[in-house]
Write an enzyme that holds these catalytic residues in place. Sequence first.
Site, PDB file in Angstrom:
ATOM      1  N   GLY A  23     -18.904  11.818 -21.369  1.00 19.96           N
ATOM      2  CA  GLY A  23     -17.638  12.454 -22.073  1.00 19.96           C
ATOM      3  C   GLY A  23     -16.973  13.237 -20.940  1.00 19.96           C
ATOM      4  O   GLY A  23     -16.456  14.227 -21.668  1.00 19.96           O
ATOM      5  N   LEU A  39     -14.558  13.382 -18.962  1.00 17.92           N
ATOM      6  CA  LEU A  39     -13.299  13.457 -18.542  1.00 17.92           C
ATOM      7  C   LEU A  39     -12.375  13.896 -19.781  1.00 17.92           C
ATOM      8  O   LEU A  39     -11.010  14.139 -19.651  1.00 17.92           O
ATOM      9  CB  LEU A  39     -12.724  11.954 -18.274  1.00 17.92           C
ATOM     10  CG  LEU A  39     -13.232  11.252 -17.196  1.00 17.92           C
ATOM     11  CD1 LEU A  39     -12.495   9.756 -16.987  1.00 17.92           C
ATOM     12  CD2 LEU A  39     -13.062  11.786 -15.684  1.00 17.92           C
ATOM     13  N   GLY A  40     -13.113  14.441 -20.701  1.00 19.83           N
ATOM     14  CA  GLY A  40     -12.704  14.990 -21.698  1.00 19.83           C
ATOM     15  C   GLY A  40     -11.805  16.509 -21.611  1.00 19.83           C
ATOM     16  O   GLY A  40     -12.010  16.745 -20.575  1.00 19.83           O
ATOM     17  N   GLN A  41     -11.505  17.156 -22.840  1.00 16.71           N
ATOM     18  CA  GLN A  41     -11.094  18.437 -22.879  1.00 16.71           C
ATOM     19  C   GLN A  41     -12.140  19.247 -22.121  1.00 16.71           C
ATOM     20  O   GLN A  41     -11.890  20.159 -21.351  1.00 16.71           O
ATOM     21  CB  GLN A  41     -10.558  18.755 -23.953  1.00 16.71           C
ATOM     22  CG  GLN A  41      -9.739  19.988 -24.158  1.00 16.71           C
ATOM     23  CD  GLN A  41      -9.241  20.683 -25.420  1.00 16.71           C
ATOM     24  OE1 GLN A  41      -9.918  20.257 -26.512  1.00 16.71           O
ATOM     25  NE2 GLN A  41      -8.625  21.632 -25.435  1.00 16.71           N
ATOM     26  N   ASP A  92     -18.440   8.938 -18.204  1.00 19.78           N
ATOM     27  CA  ASP A  92     -17.404   8.704 -19.114  1.00 19.78           C
ATOM     28  C   ASP A  92     -17.397   7.034 -19.543  1.00 19.78           C
ATOM     29  O   ASP A  92     -17.430   6.290 -18.473  1.00 19.78           O
ATOM     30  CB  ASP A  92     -16.157   9.349 -18.916  1.00 19.78           C
ATOM     31  CG  ASP A  92     -15.091   9.579 -20.243  1.00 19.78           C
ATOM     32  OD1 ASP A  92     -15.120  10.886 -20.569  1.00 19.78           O
ATOM     33  OD2 ASP A  92     -14.907   8.879 -20.895  1.00 19.78           O
ATOM     34  N   ARG A 105     -14.403   5.828 -19.873  1.00 21.18           N
ATOM     35  CA  ARG A 105     -13.157   5.320 -19.195  1.00 21.18           C
ATOM     36  C   ARG A 105     -13.338   5.825 -17.700  1.00 21.18           C
ATOM     37  O   ARG A 105     -14.064   6.690 -17.405  1.00 21.18           O
ATOM     38  CB  ARG A 105     -11.903   5.805 -19.767  1.00 21.18           C
ATOM     39  CG  ARG A 105     -11.977   7.395 -19.741  1.00 21.18           C
ATOM     40  CD  ARG A 105     -10.728   7.755 -21.083  1.00 21.18           C
ATOM     41  NE  ARG A 105     -11.123   9.206 -21.119  1.00 21.18           N
ATOM     42  CZ  ARG A 105     -10.192   9.963 -20.992  1.00 21.18           C
ATOM     43  NH1 ARG A 105      -9.056   9.667 -20.207  1.00 21.18           N
ATOM     44  NH2 ARG A 105     -10.628  11.470 -21.364  1.00 21.18           N
ATOM     45  N   ASP A 120     -21.126   4.067 -20.884  1.00 21.77           N
ATOM     46  CA  ASP A 120     -21.096   4.189 -22.242  1.00 21.77           C
ATOM     47  C   ASP A 120     -22.335   4.714 -22.979  1.00 21.77           C
ATOM     48  O   ASP A 120     -23.432   4.224 -22.720  1.00 21.77           O
ATOM     49  CB  ASP A 120     -21.054   2.785 -22.945  1.00 21.77           C
ATOM     50  CG  ASP A 120     -20.790   2.726 -24.440  1.00 21.77           C
ATOM     51  OD1 ASP A 120     -21.199   3.757 -25.200  1.00 21.77           O
ATOM     52  OD2 ASP A 120     -20.307   1.612 -25.013  1.00 21.77           O
ATOM     53  N   TYR A 134     -16.291  12.927 -38.948  1.00 23.58           N
ATOM     54  CA  TYR A 134     -16.858  13.876 -38.048  1.00 23.58           C
ATOM     55  C   TYR A 134     -17.700  14.819 -38.229  1.00 23.58           C
ATOM     56  O   TYR A 134     -18.840  15.137 -37.499  1.00 23.58           O
ATOM     57  CB  TYR A 134     -15.277  14.325 -37.320  1.00 23.58           C
ATOM     58  CG  TYR A 134     -15.473  15.293 -36.102  1.00 23.58           C
ATOM     59  CD1 TYR A 134     -15.989  14.879 -35.075  1.00 23.58           C
ATOM     60  CD2 TYR A 134     -15.099  16.990 -36.344  1.00 23.58           C
ATOM     61  CE1 TYR A 134     -16.143  15.796 -34.031  1.00 23.58           C
ATOM     62  CE2 TYR A 134     -15.148  17.703 -35.153  1.00 23.58           C
ATOM     63  CZ  TYR A 134     -15.564  17.135 -33.895  1.00 23.58           C
ATOM     64  OH  TYR A 134     -15.640  17.810 -32.913  1.00 23.58           O
ATOM     65  N   LYS A 158     -21.574  15.663 -37.153  1.00 16.33           N
ATOM     66  CA  LYS A 158     -22.041  17.105 -36.501  1.00 16.33           C
ATOM     67  C   LYS A 158     -23.160  17.576 -37.246  1.00 16.33           C
ATOM     68  O   LYS A 158     -23.843  18.074 -36.584  1.00 16.33           O
ATOM     69  CB  LYS A 158     -20.792  17.994 -36.693  1.00 16.33           C
ATOM     70  CG  LYS A 158     -19.728  17.593 -35.517  1.00 16.33           C
ATOM     71  CD  LYS A 158     -20.281  17.565 -34.255  1.00 16.33           C
ATOM     72  CE  LYS A 158     -19.186  17.105 -33.176  1.00 16.33           C
ATOM     73  NZ  LYS A 158     -19.718  16.789 -31.805  1.00 16.33           N
TER      74      LYS A 158
HETATM   75  P1  NAD Z   1     -12.490  14.641 -25.909  1.00 23.68           P
HETATM   76  O1  NAD Z   1     -12.136  13.791 -26.963  1.00 23.68           O
HETATM   77  O2  NAD Z   1     -11.592  15.301 -25.015  1.00 23.68           O
HETATM   78  O3  NAD Z   1     -13.448  13.848 -24.674  1.00 23.68           O
HETATM   79  C1  NAD Z   1     -14.396  13.082 -25.131  1.00 23.68           C
HETATM   80  C2  NAD Z   1     -14.714  11.977 -24.147  1.00 23.68           C
HETATM   81  O4  NAD Z   1     -15.644  10.949 -24.508  1.00 23.68           O
HETATM   82  C3  NAD Z   1     -13.583  11.173 -23.692  1.00 23.68           C
HETATM   83  O5  NAD Z   1     -13.208  11.456 -22.300  1.00 23.68           O
HETATM   84  C4  NAD Z   1     -13.840   9.720 -24.110  1.00 23.68           C
HETATM   85  O6  NAD Z   1     -13.370   9.079 -23.128  1.00 23.68           O
HETATM   86  C5  NAD Z   1     -15.258   9.832 -24.104  1.00 23.68           C
HETATM   87  N1  NAD Z   1     -15.974   8.785 -24.878  1.00 23.68           N
HETATM   88  C6  NAD Z   1     -15.707   8.319 -26.047  1.00 23.68           C
HETATM   89  N2  NAD Z   1     -16.454   7.433 -26.532  1.00 23.68           N
HETATM   90  C7  NAD Z   1     -17.476   7.516 -25.513  1.00 23.68           C
HETATM   91  C8  NAD Z   1     -18.795   6.738 -25.341  1.00 23.68           C
HETATM   92  N3  NAD Z   1     -18.945   5.639 -26.120  1.00 23.68           N
HETATM   93  N4  NAD Z   1     -19.462   6.635 -23.989  1.00 23.68           N
HETATM   94  C9  NAD Z   1     -18.878   7.624 -23.124  1.00 23.68           C
HETATM   95  N5  NAD Z   1     -17.935   8.285 -23.232  1.00 23.68           N
HETATM   96  C10 NAD Z   1     -17.158   8.164 -24.533  1.00 23.68           C
HETATM   97  O7  NAD Z   1     -13.448  15.666 -26.554  1.00 23.68           O
HETATM   98  P2  NAD Z   1     -13.954  17.110 -26.147  1.00 23.68           P
HETATM   99  O8  NAD Z   1     -12.710  18.022 -26.706  1.00 23.68           O
HETATM  100  O9  NAD Z   1     -14.236  17.354 -24.800  1.00 23.68           O
HETATM  101  O10 NAD Z   1     -15.386  17.401 -26.966  1.00 23.68           O
HETATM  102  C11 NAD Z   1     -16.420  17.224 -26.300  1.00 23.68           C
HETATM  103  C12 NAD Z   1     -17.346  17.605 -27.449  1.00 23.68           C
HETATM  104  O11 NAD Z   1     -17.233  18.979 -27.829  1.00 23.68           O
HETATM  105  C13 NAD Z   1     -17.585  16.570 -28.570  1.00 23.68           C
HETATM  106  O12 NAD Z   1     -18.780  16.563 -29.257  1.00 23.68           O
HETATM  107  C14 NAD Z   1     -16.648  17.577 -29.803  1.00 23.68           C
HETATM  108  O13 NAD Z   1     -17.201  17.105 -30.845  1.00 23.68           O
HETATM  109  C15 NAD Z   1     -17.171  18.868 -29.262  1.00 23.68           C
HETATM  110  N6  NAD Z   1     -16.032  19.720 -29.730  1.00 23.68           N
HETATM  111  C16 NAD Z   1     -14.938  20.154 -29.374  1.00 23.68           C
HETATM  112  C17 NAD Z   1     -13.988  21.068 -29.562  1.00 23.68           C
HETATM  113  C18 NAD Z   1     -12.580  20.967 -29.215  1.00 23.68           C
HETATM  114  O14 NAD Z   1     -11.746  21.814 -29.616  1.00 23.68           O
HETATM  115  N7  NAD Z   1     -12.476  20.261 -27.993  1.00 23.68           N
HETATM  116  C19 NAD Z   1     -14.559  21.874 -30.794  1.00 23.68           C
HETATM  117  C20 NAD Z   1     -15.692  21.573 -31.304  1.00 23.68           C
HETATM  118  C21 NAD Z   1     -16.479  20.809 -30.589  1.00 23.68           C
HETATM  119  C1  AKB Z   2     -11.218  18.919 -33.826  1.00 19.37           C
HETATM  120  O1  AKB Z   2     -10.157  19.548 -34.369  1.00 19.37           O
HETATM  121  O2  AKB Z   2     -11.714  17.934 -34.151  1.00 19.37           O
HETATM  122  C2  AKB Z   2     -11.991  19.759 -32.829  1.00 19.37           C
HETATM  123  C3  AKB Z   2     -13.263  20.450 -33.417  1.00 19.37           C
HETATM  124  C4  AKB Z   2     -12.618  21.842 -33.895  1.00 19.37           C
HETATM  125  O3  AKB Z   2     -14.225  19.986 -33.828  1.00 19.37           O
HETATM  126  N1  AKB Z   2     -10.849  20.333 -31.831  1.00 19.37           N
END
Ligand code: NAD
Ligand code: AKB
Length: 336
Positions: A8, A10-12, A34, A36, A54, A143, A147
């Site tokens: 994952g 490429l995500g945030q 990732d 994608r 994946d 979600y 978790k």
């Molecule tokens: P995001 O949605 O920005 O990135 C997730 C990435 O996972 C995406 O790039 C997507 O393309 C990829 N993805 C989706 N399905 C996939 C698969 N089957 N195989 C491989 N890649 C796949 O999420 P994020 O914000 O970077 O969060 C990452 C982790 O941190 C997650 O577990 C999320 O629950 C956790 N988290 C995030 C936040 C937040 O505020 N960003 C807060 C609490 C927890």
């Molecule tokens: C969401 O809002 O789903 C995430 C998180 C707090 O887990 N940013």
Amino acid sequence: MKRVLVTGALGQIGTELVASLREGLGDESVLATDLRAPAPDHPLADAGPFRQLDCTDGSALARAVRDARADTVFHLAALLSAVGEKRPMEAWRVNLGGLMEVLEVAREEGTALFTPSSIAAFGQDTPPDPTPQDTLQRPTTMYGVTKVAGELLCDYYHTRFGVDARGLRYPGLISHSAPPGGGTTDWAVEIFHEALDRGHYTCFLGPDTQLDMMYMPDAVRAAIELMEADPARLRHRNAFNVTAMQLAPARLAEALAARIPRFAIDYEVDPVRQAIADSWPRRLDDSAARGEWGWEPRWTLDAMVDDMLTELRAARTAAPAGEGASAVTLPPDSRG
Ligand code: NAD
Ligand code: AKB
């Protein structure tokens, strides 16, 4: 920790975590993966090793871990809260199906594993302010269900198989490098983009909806510090509460208006995301993380707002709105 694979990526979080890991370990030691492929303007495009993967495909994952000779996996692939309510079956499949595959690979290949949990692992029966480290966890979103189950699964793989699994309960994360992926806390990023582009933001949560938040540099450092911590000191391995600041839309709007005088906010509450936010903690108690591995946030609200505006303005100068990744805010159902 010498060689790392990130799912994952490429995500945030992944976008900034990969950059930070590469600064410390070298580009070639960090394999970003990732579902994608990176868009040409994504910060990780052409920046180091990348493989499309994946996380629910266990054998492809095991191959990638072996090819990368990874000793540690940061497992970030998941669907976030708002997307999860739209696509609950898929959230279950990716969040828990993916995690099971990753845990099995960690067991077979002997890698350490970082998995983020979230404030979403709590529900409306949990004490909201402060939310203790060990408390009632009855979340009301798919979600959140994934978790809590994920925290338990990681604990199980540690006690049953000795997998070095570790994790944090992140609050909402604020960042500028990549857009948020469809969560309830996305407003706290969107508001910056809209303030700069339009001088106005319509928020989908009510003005006084306080949630825990953290700036991404603290979140990335927390993950790395936890993975480097002495395992003998870790009692809450897979679910450390961490926090840095508490924010409600009206409070962040005030901080932005102090810096962008024309900025105004109004509210069109989305009942689904409001109900999710109302079921989450207002402030986590992070004393276990502080005591067990020395966690301490560095970014305050004012420092974060100043830095976000500086970074987003610089990105807009380099690539005017609509032409660069960091100038784009995606709608909640467009990712994952
Ligand atoms: P995001 O949605 O920005 O990135 C997730 C990435 O996972 C995406 O790039 C997507 O393309 C990829 N993805 C989706 N399905 C996939 C698969 N089957 N195989 C491989 N890649 C796949 O999420 P994020 O914000 O970077 O969060 C990452 C982790 O941190 C997650 O577990 C999320 O629950 C956790 N988290 C995030 C936040 C937040 O505020 N960003 C807060 C609490 C927890
Ligand atoms: C969401 O809002 O789903 C995430 C998180 C707090 O887990 N940013």
